[in-house]
Write a protein that holds these residues in place. Structure first.
Motif, PDB file in Angstrom:
ATOM      1  N   HIS B 116      40.599  56.254  30.579  1.00 12.18           N
ATOM      2  CA  HIS B 116      40.499  56.516  31.930  1.00 12.18           C
ATOM      3  C   HIS B 116      40.578  55.362  32.722  1.00 12.18           C
ATOM      4  O   HIS B 116      40.786  55.380  34.137  1.00 12.18           O
ATOM      5  CB  HIS B 116      39.104  57.205  32.332  1.00 12.18           C
ATOM      6  N   VAL B 117      40.639  53.963  32.445  1.00 11.88           N
ATOM      7  CA  VAL B 117      40.540  52.851  33.054  1.00 11.88           C
ATOM      8  C   VAL B 117      41.579  51.898  32.735  1.00 11.88           C
ATOM      9  O   VAL B 117      41.636  51.653  31.512  1.00 11.88           O
ATOM     10  CB  VAL B 117      38.891  52.158  32.823  1.00 11.88           C
ATOM     11  N   ASP B 118      42.045  50.943  33.794  1.00  9.57           N
ATOM     12  CA  ASP B 118      43.001  50.088  33.365  1.00  9.57           C
ATOM     13  C   ASP B 118      42.014  48.658  33.423  1.00  9.57           C
ATOM     14  O   ASP B 118      41.739  48.060  34.273  1.00  9.57           O
ATOM     15  CB  ASP B 118      43.972  49.993  34.562  1.00  9.57           C
ATOM     16  N   TYR B 119      41.845  48.586  32.049  1.00 11.53           N
ATOM     17  CA  TYR B 119      40.651  47.340  32.005  1.00 11.53           C
ATOM     18  C   TYR B 119      41.347  45.748  32.233  1.00 11.53           C
ATOM     19  O   TYR B 119      40.816  44.812  32.283  1.00 11.53           O
ATOM     20  CB  TYR B 119      40.322  47.152  30.345  1.00 11.53           C
ATOM     21  N   SER B 120      42.680  45.777  32.457  1.00 17.10           N
ATOM     22  CA  SER B 120      43.244  44.387  32.717  1.00 17.10           C
ATOM     23  C   SER B 120      42.845  43.944  34.236  1.00 17.10           C
ATOM     24  O   SER B 120      43.093  43.017  34.612  1.00 17.10           O
ATOM     25  CB  SER B 120      44.805  44.542  32.739  1.00 17.10           C
ATOM     26  N   THR B 121      42.238  45.024  35.025  1.00 21.78           N
ATOM     27  CA  THR B 121      41.774  44.822  36.310  1.00 21.78           C
ATOM     28  C   THR B 121      40.390  44.260  36.369  1.00 21.78           C
ATOM     29  O   THR B 121      40.012  43.889  37.495  1.00 21.78           O
ATOM     30  CB  THR B 121      41.816  45.905  37.242  1.00 21.78           C
ATOM     31  N   PHE B 122      39.706  44.117  35.233  1.00 22.17           N
ATOM     32  CA  PHE B 122      38.402  43.564  35.062  1.00 22.17           C
ATOM     33  C   PHE B 122      38.464  42.329  34.444  1.00 22.17           C
ATOM     34  O   PHE B 122      39.094  42.097  33.617  1.00 22.17           O
ATOM     35  CB  PHE B 122      37.680  44.576  34.414  1.00 22.17           C
ATOM     36  N   ALA B 123      37.241  41.524  34.685  1.00 19.63           N
ATOM     37  CA  ALA B 123      37.172  40.185  33.934  1.00 19.63           C
ATOM     38  C   ALA B 123      37.157  40.458  32.567  1.00 19.63           C
ATOM     39  O   ALA B 123      36.660  41.089  31.829  1.00 19.63           O
ATOM     40  CB  ALA B 123      35.974  39.450  34.619  1.00 19.63           C
ATOM     41  N   PRO B 124      38.011  39.624  31.843  1.00 19.99           N
ATOM     42  CA  PRO B 124      38.118  39.794  30.336  1.00 19.99           C
ATOM     43  C   PRO B 124      36.828  39.732  29.548  1.00 19.99           C
ATOM     44  O   PRO B 124      36.515  40.640  28.705  1.00 19.99           O
ATOM     45  CB  PRO B 124      39.120  38.934  30.056  1.00 19.99           C
ATOM     46  N   TYR B 125      35.931  38.989  29.883  1.00 21.85           N
ATOM     47  CA  TYR B 125      34.849  38.636  29.231  1.00 21.85           C
ATOM     48  C   TYR B 125      33.964  39.913  29.341  1.00 21.85           C
ATOM     49  O   TYR B 125      33.268  40.235  28.223  1.00 21.85           O
ATOM     50  CB  TYR B 125      33.918  37.428  29.577  1.00 21.85           C
ATOM     51  N   LYS B 126      33.914  40.565  30.581  1.00 20.13           N
ATOM     52  CA  LYS B 126      33.079  41.748  30.520  1.00 20.13           C
ATOM     53  C   LYS B 126      33.866  42.948  29.627  1.00 20.13           C
ATOM     54  O   LYS B 126      32.994  43.804  28.977  1.00 20.13           O
ATOM     55  CB  LYS B 126      33.154  42.322  31.935  1.00 20.13           C
ATOM     56  N   TRP B 327      34.552  52.746  41.598  1.00 15.88           N
ATOM     57  CA  TRP B 327      33.983  51.280  40.709  1.00 15.88           C
ATOM     58  C   TRP B 327      35.504  50.709  40.127  1.00 15.88           C
ATOM     59  O   TRP B 327      35.234  49.598  39.862  1.00 15.88           O
ATOM     60  CB  TRP B 327      33.005  51.593  39.560  1.00 15.88           C
ATOM     61  N   ALA B 328      36.454  51.381  40.024  1.00 13.75           N
ATOM     62  CA  ALA B 328      37.563  50.841  39.252  1.00 13.75           C
ATOM     63  C   ALA B 328      38.615  51.030  40.359  1.00 13.75           C
ATOM     64  O   ALA B 328      39.951  50.860  39.779  1.00 13.75           O
ATOM     65  CB  ALA B 328      37.971  51.529  37.814  1.00 13.75           C
ATOM     66  N   LYS B 329      38.478  51.197  41.732  1.00 12.30           N
ATOM     67  CA  LYS B 329      39.651  51.396  42.406  1.00 12.30           C
ATOM     68  C   LYS B 329      39.352  50.799  43.931  1.00 12.30           C
ATOM     69  O   LYS B 329      40.041  50.147  44.696  1.00 12.30           O
ATOM     70  CB  LYS B 329      40.046  52.734  42.590  1.00 12.30           C
ATOM     71  N   ASP B 330      38.168  51.067  44.327  1.00 13.20           N
ATOM     72  CA  ASP B 330      37.831  50.753  45.727  1.00 13.20           C
ATOM     73  C   ASP B 330      37.429  49.224  46.014  1.00 13.20           C
ATOM     74  O   ASP B 330      36.368  48.772  45.887  1.00 13.20           O
ATOM     75  CB  ASP B 330      36.846  51.702  46.220  1.00 13.20           C
ATOM     76  N   LEU B 348      38.794  42.417  39.446  1.00 11.76           N
ATOM     77  CA  LEU B 348      39.490  41.307  40.165  1.00 11.76           C
ATOM     78  C   LEU B 348      40.374  41.553  41.207  1.00 11.76           C
ATOM     79  O   LEU B 348      40.145  40.758  42.125  1.00 11.76           O
ATOM     80  CB  LEU B 348      40.356  40.868  38.756  1.00 11.76           C
ATOM     81  N   PRO B 349      40.702  42.660  41.487  1.00 10.15           N
ATOM     82  CA  PRO B 349      41.430  42.731  42.879  1.00 10.15           C
ATOM     83  C   PRO B 349      40.417  42.557  44.099  1.00 10.15           C
ATOM     84  O   PRO B 349      40.945  42.359  45.123  1.00 10.15           O
ATOM     85  CB  PRO B 349      42.163  44.390  42.748  1.00 10.15           C
ATOM     86  N   ALA B 350      38.975  42.922  43.819  1.00  4.56           N
ATOM     87  CA  ALA B 350      38.337  42.913  44.823  1.00  4.56           C
ATOM     88  C   ALA B 350      38.217  41.251  45.528  1.00  4.56           C
ATOM     89  O   ALA B 350      37.765  41.186  46.644  1.00  4.56           O
ATOM     90  CB  ALA B 350      37.077  43.560  44.543  1.00  4.56           C
ATOM     91  N   ARG B 351      38.768  40.493  44.464  1.00  6.89           N
ATOM     92  CA  ARG B 351      38.298  39.190  44.882  1.00  6.89           C
ATOM     93  C   ARG B 351      39.236  38.637  46.215  1.00  6.89           C
ATOM     94  O   ARG B 351      38.997  37.771  46.781  1.00  6.89           O
ATOM     95  CB  ARG B 351      38.641  37.965  43.731  1.00  6.89           C
ATOM     96  N   GLU B 352      40.121  39.500  46.393  1.00  8.18           N
ATOM     97  CA  GLU B 352      41.294  39.319  47.585  1.00  8.18           C
ATOM     98  C   GLU B 352      40.559  39.567  48.811  1.00  8.18           C
ATOM     99  O   GLU B 352      41.111  39.352  49.941  1.00  8.18           O
ATOM    100  CB  GLU B 352      42.456  39.675  47.379  1.00  8.18           C
ATOM    101  N   GLY B 353      39.437  40.311  48.752  1.00  7.22           N
ATOM    102  CA  GLY B 353      39.003  41.090  50.152  1.00  7.22           C
ATOM    103  C   GLY B 353      38.480  40.160  50.987  1.00  7.22           C
ATOM    104  O   GLY B 353      38.227  38.855  50.607  1.00  7.22           O
ATOM    105  N   GLU B 354      38.103  40.593  51.906  1.00 11.77           N
ATOM    106  CA  GLU B 354      37.876  39.723  53.289  1.00 11.77           C
ATOM    107  C   GLU B 354      36.228  39.066  53.112  1.00 11.77           C
ATOM    108  O   GLU B 354      35.884  37.885  53.182  1.00 11.77           O
ATOM    109  CB  GLU B 354      37.616  40.414  54.631  1.00 11.77           C
ATOM    110  N   ALA B 355      35.346  39.960  52.582  1.00 16.96           N
ATOM    111  CA  ALA B 355      34.084  39.316  52.223  1.00 16.96           C
ATOM    112  C   ALA B 355      33.850  38.289  51.336  1.00 16.96           C
ATOM    113  O   ALA B 355      33.098  37.131  51.590  1.00 16.96           O
ATOM    114  CB  ALA B 355      33.072  40.650  51.740  1.00 16.96           C
ATOM    115  N   PHE B 356      34.832  38.212  50.274  1.00 16.15           N
ATOM    116  CA  PHE B 356      34.873  37.151  49.255  1.00 16.15           C
ATOM    117  C   PHE B 356      35.283  35.815  49.868  1.00 16.15           C
ATOM    118  O   PHE B 356      34.997  34.822  49.389  1.00 16.15           O
ATOM    119  CB  PHE B 356      35.686  37.487  48.105  1.00 16.15           C
ATOM    120  N   LYS B 357      36.076  35.750  50.793  1.00 19.55           N
ATOM    121  CA  LYS B 357      36.399  34.605  51.742  1.00 19.55           C
ATOM    122  C   LYS B 357      35.574  34.361  52.727  1.00 19.55           C
ATOM    123  O   LYS B 357      35.685  32.912  53.073  1.00 19.55           O
ATOM    124  CB  LYS B 357      37.938  34.831  52.255  1.00 19.55           C
TER     125      LYS B 357
END
Lengths: 276, 424
Positions: B116-126, B327-330, B348-357
């Motif tokens: 159901h989930v593309d795990y390459s989008t999450f931190a590998p250690y998790k 949790w795996a898209k938004d 990981l894609p969430a790191r490109e968002g505004e709040a992170f910067k």
């Protein structure tokens, strides 16, 4: 007949099942028969030895102190001339009906580094530096002993009070007329008359202390460095904190069963000897 | 008498009609039950996630049940052990250290989500720590990336600037602590002698753990383990720490200014920021690294948790749909919980968002979230295995010996022996 069936389902079956469990080894729900493996593990388990020593230490120190205190309180409060004895009786009994969590929280705050215990001792110049009550192995044990004594003294006192009311007043009056001093009346009349109740409370307290869990779990979590770890807390850790090892946990609980059996037997024998 | 009875009967009839209407409505909509342990942190993020899901699924509801963490773990473990699935939730939050323990002891209790989930989008250690036999079971949630949180105003009094805290070693931090103690009289760190957080942080920062990748005990002859014990011993001997007992005393110590700093997971931000009057007086530096240890870095991890779906869940399909679609898209969702709850997700894609910067005025205008996500990417993956609790408790049992300056080799031998005995 229905009573026997209920007893069978809710008493006998779980006891037999837990006995069977205590011979199982394995992790979580994947277990298999391990023969004596758990008993061998028990003899090599340093944490178990530590828990056993702590439990027996609590038992040896706390139960006698508590019972003597309860006896003295009961004797004092049995004096019909004492003003406000209803109030004192309630006050001493009250701890054992207070919520366990509430009293643990209060004890924790009293014995915090900047808690009232340290503040008082510092103000009285009894200590130079605050004592780290809950993080020091020795003082953590002291706090646990204080906590259970505070909680259960009143409970035992009620048994003694009830028993004392059944002692015929005329015995004391006769002794008084014969010039027997107060301490001797207590020691030679009250205490022997209370023997069955003392036996009962010591057996109950022994069982209670061997199963000690709540206070150590809420006050110290068995710490610091397992200094207040009890057998019950170790069973809890084995089942719910560590990798679940239900078979081994059952073996440790049978250690408590055996200990309760042996200690109760010794107490009964000791009481019988004194009567003879 | 008769009238009263008939009135009661009427009331009852009305009530029953109401209940039956309600249950008809409930049969069409799904209610997802979630267990977690912090109303302000993971509970709040779950509510936020669901409010987004509800926009497209207006009939569905969520029931977030908050427990004391230990109580929740006990309840879950007891129920899984008993095999009775009644009353278990659809989704449960599990701390990362315990993930493998649950997965290996109650394998069939959790639903694999690999398809159901593309795990390459999450931190590998998790992802790695929720994977067993090629199947991954979790939706990775928050990171426990660590940082060194300090009161910049108090350190400035001692003449310490933020630059001096960048990528330092523990021994440099000890020197700083001595300077702070001398100038301000305040201890550098509160230390709970019954805790093992320091050990977890130090071990993982050098890519090591109590166990190796195959789960074998690696305590004796492990240079990282020895360095950690020695560093902790030096830290205590320096007289720059203050002993605390329990969580409340620990967090109370640095939020009240009785000590000037702490090292902890990123989730500590919420606790620190709860004291609004200290805004602008805080800073975050990378965690210190172990001196003279190969592979030791300035990034580590403490805690962190993930969402798991129970295979017995009555609303299993719905729960998976909900988790994967938020949790795996938004990406936007992760910005919101970062700002509101200080929850640093591992999507990981969430790191490109505004709040992170964005920069944070509370931390003197530093881009703290970006810093944390940079360190997040540097955390070495380790195998927590299934016996972390046992190893922790064996380590903590030796703390009196460590504190009193005991022989490190003997201490390590004792820990090693206890862990081996407990994990057979």
């Amino acid at each position: 007949m229905p009573a026997l069936v209920l007893l069978g389902i809710f008493m006998v079956y779980p006891i037999l099942w837990s006995l069977w469990m205590s011979f199982q080894v394995g992790r979580g729900m994947n277990f298999s028969f391990g023969g004596l493996a758990n008993i061998i593990r028990l003899t090599q388990d340093t944490v178990f030895i530590r828990a056993l020593t702590n439990t027996l230490l609590f038992l040896a120190v706390q139960v006698p102190v508590m019972l003597v205190l309860a006896l003295l309180f009961a004797n004092a409060l049995n004096d019909s001339k004492l003003w406000g004895r209803g109030f004192f009786r309630t006050a001493i009994f009250l701890p054992c009906v207070t919520s366990l969590v509430a009293y643990s929280v209060i004890f924790k705050s009293i014995f915090a580094i900047d808690g009232i215990a340290n503040q008082t001792l510092l103000a009285l110049h009894l200590i130079a530096d605050p004592i780290n009550w809950l993080s020091d192995p020795f003082y953590a044990r002291v706090v646990v002993i204080l906590a259970i004594t505070w909680r259960w003294t009143g409970y035992n006192m009620i048994f003694y009070l009830a028993a004392m009311q059944n002692i015929d007043r005329s015995i004391y009056e006769a002794a008084k007329i014969d010039g027997v001093p107060a301490w001797a009346r207590f020691w030679y009349i009250t205490v022997p008359m209370l023997k069955p109740v003392i036996l009962f409370t010591s057996v109950i307290s022994t069982i209670g202390t061997l199963q000690l869990f709540d206070e150590v779990n809420l006050l110290t979590m068995g710490g610091p460095s397992d200094a207040t770890l009890t057998l019950s807390l170790y069973i809890y850790n084995l089942s719910f904190k560590f990798m679940p090892s239900f078979g081994y946990a059952a073996t440790v609980s049978y250690v408590i069963v055996v200990l309760v059996g042996i200690l109760s037997f010794i107490q009964f024998v000791a009481a019988r000897d004194r009567r003879a | 008498m008769n009238r009263i009875t008939s009135r009661w009967r009427n009331t009852l009839a009305v009530a029953l009609t109401g209940i039956s209407m309600f249950s008809v409505a409930a049969a069409q909509a799904a209610e997802i039950t979630v267990w977690c342990w912090d109303p302000n942190f993971n509970g709040a993020t779950m509510e936020e996630a669901f409010s987004r899901y509800k926009a497209n699924n207006p009939d569905d509801t969520i029931n977030v049940v908050i427990f004391d963490k230990a109580a929740m773990e006990q309840k879950l473990q007891a129920q899984l052990a008993s095999g009775a699935t009644d009353g278990l939730p659809d989704i449960v939050l599990i701390e990362d250290y315990r993930a493998q323990k649950y997965l290996q002891s109650f394998t069939s209790a959790f639903e694999p989500l690999t398809s159901h989930v593309d795990y390459s989008t999450f931190a590998p250690y998790k992802v790695e720590l929720a994977t067993l036999n090629g199947q991954t079971y979790s939706i990775p949630f928050d990171s426990g990336v660590t940082g060194y949180f300090y009161r910049s105003d108090l350190l400035a009094e001692a003449g310490i600037t933020p630059d001096q805290l960048n990528d330092i070693t523990w021994d440099q931090l000890i020197e700083i602590g001595k300077a702070v103690k001398e100038k301000t009289g305040l201890p550098l760190l509160p230390i709970d002698p019954t805790g093992s957080d320091w050990m977890r942080i130090m071990l993982q920062s050098a890519g090591s753990w109590y166990f190796d990748a195959d789960g074998n005990v690696t305590i004796k002859d492990n240079p990282v383990f020895k360095a950690a014990i020695e560093t902790y011993q030096r830290l205590l001997a320096a007289g720059i720490t203050t002993p605390v007992s329990g969580w409340t005393e620990y967090t109370g110590s640095f939020t009240s200014g009785k000590s000037v700093s702490t090292f902890s997971g990123v989730w500590m931000t919420a606790t620190i920021k709860a004291n609004a009057d200290q805004s602008g007086k805080w800073g975050v530096a990378p965690s210190p690294r172990l001196d003279g240890v190969e592979g030791a870095g300035n990034a580590s991890n403490l805690g962190g948790s993930s969402w798991y779906v129970l295979s017995s869940a009555p609303e299993k399909e719905k729960a998976i749909d909900f988790l994967t679609s938020v949790w795996a898209k938004d990406v936007d969702f992760y910005q919101k919980i970062l700002v509101n709850q200080g929850a640093l997700g591992t999507y990981l894609p969430a790191r490109e968002g505004e709040a992170f910067k964005a920069s944070d005025d509370f931390f003197g205008g530093e881009p703290v979230w970006q810093n944390f996500s940079t360190w997040l990417a540097e955390i070495p993956a380790v195998n927590y295995g299934i016996f972390t609790e046992e190893a922790d408790s064996a380590t903590v049992a030796q703390i009196p010996a460590i504190t009193s300056g005991g022989n490190v080799d003997e201490i390590i031998a004792a820990i090693d022996a206890q862990v081996r005995q407990q994990t057979q």
